[in-house]
Scaffold this motif. Structure first.
Motif, PDB file in Angstrom:
ATOM      1  N   MET A   1     -24.829  13.171  -2.175  1.00  0.00           N
ATOM      2  CA  MET A   1     -25.597  12.916  -3.393  1.00  0.00           C
ATOM      3  C   MET A   1     -26.889  12.181  -3.094  1.00  0.00           C
ATOM      4  SD  MET A   1     -24.098  14.260  -5.944  1.00  0.00           S
ATOM      5  CE  MET A   1     -22.501  14.957  -6.352  1.00  0.00           C
ATOM      6  N   SER A   2     -26.829  11.192  -2.195  1.00  0.00           N
ATOM      7  CA  SER A   2     -28.026  10.418  -1.900  1.00  0.00           C
ATOM      8  C   SER A   2     -29.105  11.285  -1.263  1.00  0.00           C
ATOM      9  CB  SER A   2     -27.688   9.234  -0.989  1.00  0.00           C
ATOM     10  OG  SER A   2     -27.249   9.681   0.275  1.00  0.00           O
ATOM     11  N   HIS A   3     -28.679  12.293  -0.456  1.00  0.00           N
ATOM     12  CA  HIS A   3     -29.653  13.169   0.199  1.00  0.00           C
ATOM     13  C   HIS A   3     -30.400  14.009  -0.835  1.00  0.00           C
ATOM     14  CE1 HIS A   3     -28.275  12.000   4.134  1.00  0.00           C
ATOM     15  NE2 HIS A   3     -27.033  12.404   3.869  1.00  0.00           N
ATOM     16  N   ASP A   4     -29.667  14.513  -1.839  1.00  0.00           N
ATOM     17  CA  ASP A   4     -30.302  15.321  -2.889  1.00  0.00           C
ATOM     18  C   ASP A   4     -31.324  14.488  -3.663  1.00  0.00           C
ATOM     19  OD1 ASP A   4     -28.671  17.393  -2.144  1.00  0.00           O
ATOM     20  OD2 ASP A   4     -27.197  17.070  -3.744  1.00  0.00           O
ATOM     21  N   LEU A   5     -30.941  13.268  -4.045  1.00  0.00           N
ATOM     22  CA  LEU A   5     -31.853  12.417  -4.797  1.00  0.00           C
ATOM     23  C   LEU A   5     -33.032  11.998  -3.929  1.00  0.00           C
ATOM     24  CD1 LEU A   5     -32.621  10.927  -7.350  1.00  0.00           C
ATOM     25  CD2 LEU A   5     -31.114   9.048  -6.658  1.00  0.00           C
ATOM     26  N   ALA A   6     -32.771  11.689  -2.665  1.00  0.00           N
ATOM     27  CA  ALA A   6     -33.851  11.304  -1.750  1.00  0.00           C
ATOM     28  C   ALA A   6     -34.874  12.427  -1.619  1.00  0.00           C
ATOM     29  CB  ALA A   6     -33.282  10.937  -0.378  1.00  0.00           C
ATOM     30  N   ALA A   7     -34.393  13.666  -1.580  1.00  0.00           N
ATOM     31  CA  ALA A   7     -35.305  14.810  -1.470  1.00  0.00           C
ATOM     32  C   ALA A   7     -36.152  14.939  -2.732  1.00  0.00           C
ATOM     33  CB  ALA A   7     -34.502  16.089  -1.222  1.00  0.00           C
ATOM     34  N   LYS A   8     -35.532  14.745  -3.907  1.00  0.00           N
ATOM     35  CA  LYS A   8     -36.277  14.832  -5.167  1.00  0.00           C
ATOM     36  C   LYS A   8     -37.331  13.724  -5.263  1.00  0.00           C
ATOM     37  CE  LYS A   8     -32.869  17.007  -8.226  1.00  0.00           C
ATOM     38  NZ  LYS A   8     -32.094  16.825  -9.463  1.00  0.00           N
TER      39      LYS A   8
END
Length: 439
Positions: A1-8
């Motif tokens: 989840m953190s990777h998805d938000l970090a990318a956004k």
């Protein structure tokens, strides 16, 4: 989840939700829209939502032209619908944190917002509390409510604290060029929050925990409150001795080290300085400790409006007039010069004290045309009066409570019978100084 938000966050596709569209929330939206983020603005006040949707600002230092651009370019979507909280990838909480009648922290707005978020909280969201509060609020108050959603912080959602640092009316500093302190509830939360703010704010200062960030904000404003109390106390002493405290401060600040100038006034105003030290004293009592220095500073600052009224009574008495029945015009209802922000303004305390003593009151404030409703005061319906020569001459005394730059102090002194100056606003007036008293 953190990777998805970090990318956004990295590609600025994350939608930033700001809860509370007031003096903190709107400047924050300005910072993020300037950094090419799209924002959702949440507020329970439908009137604010309607004004923003129509491209109108209600805060002086955010222009209607700017708001209109946000709406036109679809950079801001204002709403009062809290069921839409799950549409934002990041939620920044900018709601009030006042004191209750016992001068203890009142977290009902933070708690209410947390419950609203918990109802729609989804995996992958970052929640950041910006409201000024006492250390441990994020961990002990906000976190348990958010976890009622069944989601786990650090795994499903992320949580941090980053105190607002606004200085309304100061053209040198806006939300985007004031360094931002950030403390995450865990390492991932802190990194995500810091990455977000780095896009919009000139500098990010990571700290080890939310508690450190919360304590940082309390320290900043307690430092100011204590030093203001010092000069307020010296003002009373120096007045008794026939010394001008303003002259003494101006002389002292010529020292190039070891001294920072603070200035006296009719009391403390704004949302932070009159309130934050009491958050700290409340927390100390919970720890079985007393903060005598801070409490004494609060006591000194709270007595300033009474001192001003006492000086006014002495001033009028010299002219064989009582306060009761005298025509008194308050100049300035905002808490500081050149802003339209009345929060915790000592002018409202002066208004109440003078009403109790039977004064015939009027006011002028170029930034506040009509007196707003206030949380702690029964405010009468009043409108700002034009400072014509005839109006000024009709007053028994003009009381300068806020030193707005728009005021023509030469004009005021020329036409007024008496002027009580609590801000040293008339320091450059040369003619008619016999009419002026300091308070």
């Amino acid at each position: 989840m953190s990777h998805d938000l970090a990318a956004k966050i990295a590609d600025r596709s994350a939608r930033v939700g700001v809860i509370g569209l007031g003096y903190v929330g709107l400047p924050l939206i300005h910072a993020f829209t300037s950094a090419s983020f799209r924002c959702i603005g949440y507020d329970v006040d439908q009137t604010k939502v309607e004004q923003l949707s129509a491209g109108r600002s209600y805060i002086k230092h955010i222009s209607s032209e700017t708001v209109g651009e946000w709406i036109k370019k679809k950079q801001l979507d204002p709403t009062a619908d809290m069921t839409r909280l799950n549409e934002a990838d990041v939620l920044l909480i900018c709601v009030p944190t006042p004191l209750n009648e016992a001068r203890d922290p009142d977290l009902r707005y933070v708690e209410g917002t947390a419950h609203a978020i918990a109802k729609t909280l989804r995996a992958g969201q970052l929640v950041v509390l910006e409201s000024t509060t006492y250390p441990t609020t994020t961990r002990d108050v906000l976190l348990p409510i958010l976890e009622e959603s069944g989601l786990t912080t650090g795994e499903d959602f992320f949580l941090a604290y980053s105190p607002e640092r606004e200085d309304p009316g100061n053209p040198q500093f806006s939300a985007k060029n004031i360094p931002k302190v950030v403390g995450g509830i865990d390492e991932q939360s802190g990194e995500l929050a810091a990455a977000l703010y780095r896009h919009a704010i000139v500098e990010v200062v990571p700290v080890s925990s939310p508690e450190a960030a919360e304590a940082c904000k309390i320290l900043e404003n307690t430092y100011r409150a204590v030093n203001i109390a010092l000069v307020n106390e010296l003002k009373v002493l120096f007045d008794r001795m026939g010394l001008d405290v303003w002259e003494v401060i101006d002389a002292a600040k010529t020292k190039p080290f070891g001294f920072q100038a603070f200035y006296p006034g009719p009391g403390l105003g704004g949302h932070c300085i009159p309130i934050d030290p009491f958050y700290l004293t409340w927390l100390a009592r919970k720890q079985g400790l007393s903060t005598r220095f801070i409490e004494l500073a609060g006591e000194v600052n709270r007595t300033m409006p009474e001192y001003v009224v006492l000086r006014l009574a002495e001033f009028l008495n010299d002219e064989a007039k009582p306060i009761r029945g005298s025509k008194i015009c308050l100049l300035g209802m905002a808490y500081k010069k050149d802003v339209d922000d009345p929060r915790e303004s000592p002018s409202f305390e002066l208004l109440e004290l003078l009403r109790e003593r039977g004064a015939d009151l009027t006011y002028n404030d170029p930034h506040i045309p009509t007196l707003p409703r206030m949380r702690h005061y029964d405010v009468p319906e009043m409108h700002s009066q034009e400072l014509t020569p005839e109006f000024l001459a009709d007053q028994d005394c003009v009381l300068i409570a806020t030193d707005h730059s728009a005021y023509d102090y030469d004009h005021i002194v020329r036409h007024a019978s008496l002027v009580l100056d609590t801000r040293n606003a008339t320091k450059s007036v040369s003619n008619g100084r016999e009419k002026i008293r300091k308070a």
